[in-house]
Design a protein around this motif. Structure first.
Motif, short mmCIF file in Angstrom:
data_model
loop_
_atom_site.label_atom_id
_atom_site.label_comp_id
_atom_site.label_asym_id
_atom_site.label_seq_id
_atom_site.Cartn_x
_atom_site.Cartn_y
_atom_site.Cartn_z
N TRP A 154 0.85 -1.20 0.00
CA TRP A 154 0.00 0.00 0.00
C TRP A 154 0.88 1.24 0.00
O TRP A 154 1.83 1.33 0.77
CB TRP A 154 -0.88 -0.03 1.24
CG TRP A 154 -1.97 1.02 1.30
CD1 TRP A 154 -2.49 1.74 0.27
CD2 TRP A 154 -2.68 1.43 2.48
NE1 TRP A 154 -3.48 2.57 0.72
CE2 TRP A 154 -3.62 2.40 2.07
CE3 TRP A 154 -2.60 1.08 3.83
CZ2 TRP A 154 -4.47 3.03 2.98
CZ3 TRP A 154 -3.46 1.69 4.71
CH2 TRP A 154 -4.39 2.66 4.30
N TRP A 193 -7.81 8.71 1.61
CA TRP A 193 -8.11 7.29 1.40
C TRP A 193 -9.19 6.80 2.35
O TRP A 193 -9.29 7.24 3.49
CB TRP A 193 -6.86 6.45 1.65
CG TRP A 193 -5.90 6.38 0.50
CD1 TRP A 193 -5.01 7.35 0.12
CD2 TRP A 193 -5.70 5.28 -0.39
NE1 TRP A 193 -4.28 6.91 -0.96
CE2 TRP A 193 -4.68 5.65 -1.29
CE3 TRP A 193 -6.28 4.02 -0.50
CZ2 TRP A 193 -4.23 4.79 -2.30
CZ3 TRP A 193 -5.84 3.17 -1.50
CH2 TRP A 193 -4.83 3.55 -2.39
N LEU A 218 -10.12 3.21 4.18
CA LEU A 218 -9.73 1.83 4.49
C LEU A 218 -11.02 1.11 4.84
O LEU A 218 -11.61 1.35 5.89
CB LEU A 218 -8.75 1.79 5.66
CG LEU A 218 -8.37 0.41 6.20
CD1 LEU A 218 -7.80 -0.48 5.10
CD2 LEU A 218 -7.39 0.53 7.35
N LEU A 240 -8.90 1.37 -0.20
CA LEU A 240 -8.28 0.06 -0.04
C LEU A 240 -9.29 -0.86 0.60
O LEU A 240 -9.84 -0.54 1.66
CB LEU A 240 -7.01 0.15 0.81
CG LEU A 240 -6.24 -1.19 0.96
CD1 LEU A 240 -4.74 -0.96 0.86
CD2 LEU A 240 -6.57 -1.87 2.29
N VAL A 281 -5.15 -7.55 1.20
CA VAL A 281 -5.71 -6.52 0.32
C VAL A 281 -6.54 -7.19 -0.76
O VAL A 281 -6.02 -7.93 -1.60
CB VAL A 281 -4.59 -5.67 -0.32
CG1 VAL A 281 -5.20 -4.70 -1.33
CG2 VAL A 281 -3.83 -4.90 0.75
N SER A 329 -7.38 -2.26 -4.40
CA SER A 329 -6.90 -0.92 -4.05
C SER A 329 -6.89 -0.05 -5.30
O SER A 329 -6.44 -0.49 -6.36
CB SER A 329 -5.48 -1.03 -3.47
OG SER A 329 -4.94 0.25 -3.21
#
Length: 262
Positions: A23, A31, A33, A214, A221, A224
């Motif tokens: 990341w 961003w 999350l 993300l 992950v 993303s």
């Protein structure tokens, strides 16, 4: 670069909590999350704040590489954190103004004498976030929405380079949530705004200002990239393992399970 994670994994109590996280977040990017409960979001945040160190991989936050430079003091004055765990550590008898001022020293409680400049800045932040009217009230007497506003003001006192908002609307009703989100959007659009990382498991909270997302699933992950791409019906249906429908309104996504008729 605000943060760089390369093949990062973390083991706790004999179990891999996060695995092979890659990341990168650039300065000025905002961003989201996004992950369900148990996805590893909290472990990842603890790592970014240098409470955990990676079992494998390389972590670099605000120019400091873990294992190669002193971290805690540097990072915790450069990162503004708003979380439920922090809220529980604050002293309920301190008033909102004192709680905000403590952010200048990254301390729980106010033990040093703030300068006049700090006091003026705290007043400005209280006004900007719409909580000046209860500046003299005890923190413990405030509503959940009021406490969150005060915590955000506190987080901004030290002019952080990174602002982390961990599930900031938990426990808020619709009106309180929307008022708080308006304040967050105002901060994101302001001059000299910090890079913001917004952590949530509620799609409808994601503001247009958060251009990157993300997706974290079971410690890895899942995806993303651009928020509109990550929150597409195709990707989210795979993410949730059920067919979902995403409707965009005023730049924000609304999520529902897709109904199929046989």
């Amino acid at each position: 670069m605000i943060l760089t994670l390369e093949n990062v994994s973390l083991i706790r109590n004999g179990k891999w909590i996060i695995e092979n996280i890659n990341w990168k977040v650039k300065k000025g990017e905002h961003w989201v999350l996004f992950g369900l409960n148990g996805a590893g979001k909290t472990a990842l945040l603890n790592m970014l704040n240098a409470y955990y160190f990676p079992t494998k991989g390389k972590v670099k936050v605000l120019g400091r590489e873990f294992g190669r430079a002193p971290l805690a003091e540097h990072l915790r004055t450069k990162i503004g954190l708003v979380s439920s765990s922090l809220q529980q550590k604050l002293y309920p008898a301190d008033n909102a103004f004192e709680v905000v001022l403590s952010g200048a020293f990254a301390s729980i409680g106010l033990y040093e004498t703030p300068t006049d400049e700090m006091r003026q800045k705290a007043i400005s932040l209280l006004k900007e976030l719409g909580c000046f009217e209860y500046a003299n009230q005890e923190y413990g007497s405030l509503s959940q929405g009021e406490r969150q506003r005060v915590l955000i003001a506190r987080a901004l006192m030290a002019d952080p380079e990174l602002l982390i908002l961990d599930e900031p609307t938990n426990g808020l009703d619709f009106i309180a949530r929307e008022h708080l989100l308006e304040g967050i959007e105002s901060i994101a659009k302001g001059s000299g705004a910090p890079t913001i990382l917004y952590v949530t498991h509620h799609v409808e909270e994601i503001l247009p200002t958060f251009g990157k997302t993300l997706l974290l699933k079971k410690g890895t992950v899942f995806g993303s990239g651009e928020t509109k791409e990550m929150l597409s019906e195709q990707i989210l249906s795979k993410f949730f393992d059920i067919p979902v429908e995403v409707v965009w309104s005023n730049g924000r996504p609304l999520l529902s399970k897709k109904v199929t008729f046989s």
